[in-house]
Design an enzyme around this catalytic site. Sequence first.
Site, mmCIF file in Angstrom:
data_model
loop_
_atom_site.group_PDB
_atom_site.id
_atom_site.type_symbol
_atom_site.label_atom_id
_atom_site.label_comp_id
_atom_site.label_asym_id
_atom_site.label_seq_id
_atom_site.Cartn_x
_atom_site.Cartn_y
_atom_site.Cartn_z
ATOM 1 N N ASP A 35 48.797 18.801 67.196
ATOM 2 C CA ASP A 35 47.891 17.923 67.935
ATOM 3 C C ASP A 35 48.293 17.773 69.389
ATOM 4 O O ASP A 35 49.475 17.897 69.741
ATOM 5 C CB ASP A 35 47.905 16.522 67.324
ATOM 6 N N HIS B 247 53.044 17.867 66.529
ATOM 7 C CA HIS B 247 52.472 17.607 67.851
ATOM 8 C C HIS B 247 53.072 18.538 68.899
ATOM 9 O O HIS B 247 54.294 18.719 68.940
ATOM 10 C CB HIS B 247 52.727 16.157 68.267
#
Length: 277
Positions: free
Chosen positions: A82, A225
Amino acid sequence: MMIKNLKPVPYHCSYFHIMYTKEKDIMYTANSKNEAIETYKQIAPAKKEAPTSTPAPIPKHTPAELSEFDYTGKKLVALTFDDGPNLDTTPLVLDILEEHGVVATFFLIGKDINEETKPVMERQLQLGCEIANHSFSHSYMDRMTAEEIKEEIEKTSNIIKEMVGITPKFFRPPYIVTSPTMFEVIDLPFINGINCMDWDASVSSEDRAKGILDNVKDGDIVLLHDFSGNINTVKALDTIIQGLLDDGYTLVTLSKLFELKGIDPNVKNKLWINTNL
């Protein structure tokens, strides 16, 4: 044949040059520099022209095009990232994926997509990775109106399409926060995943790797992430990937995961963590 030397001989003011050939070295003399050069032109062999044919272009292939893989009986997992794209962390993640020859799915924030980050996106696709939607502003969408939610999704999907020519098939809500309005308005599968709190800077790279490897199971979606500066996830990634491979997992994109599991991800009001219904 070439000129080895060309200089005046002070004693009688003549010039000489030495011709080097495969057979022997020959010294010629002349009364002037110009005469020496003209002599060289006459006796030197004609220069061969270099080939002018243009070499054929090297075709580019994605990993999927290079070989057909047999997934029969394989344990499957989908790595996802992400908060990209960016110019520092995302390229490092791609370097590690490429080194291991594996793929992942990247959930992009629309406001960070521009001409500078476009090459990063292009590389993601060239490596066989998948690009998905993570909203435009990365805000709490449960507080938004239906129109605002729709704009967040459409702006992101549209700029991805504009930049690299693909339309995202999946959506991950920022902060994994949802609402009935979001499920109603967003016409994409909602994706979550198992995580290791890798958004928290206090979590070490070792703990991040351990958090994934100790809990992963067949069919899982792994949530990581690649936001700018998230170096501990970069440090953990090699261990995570190698650990998964050593444990018999095959890493695939989200689309491939659902395809191989024979599951349609378009289920209303569902937030996917694993391909088990």
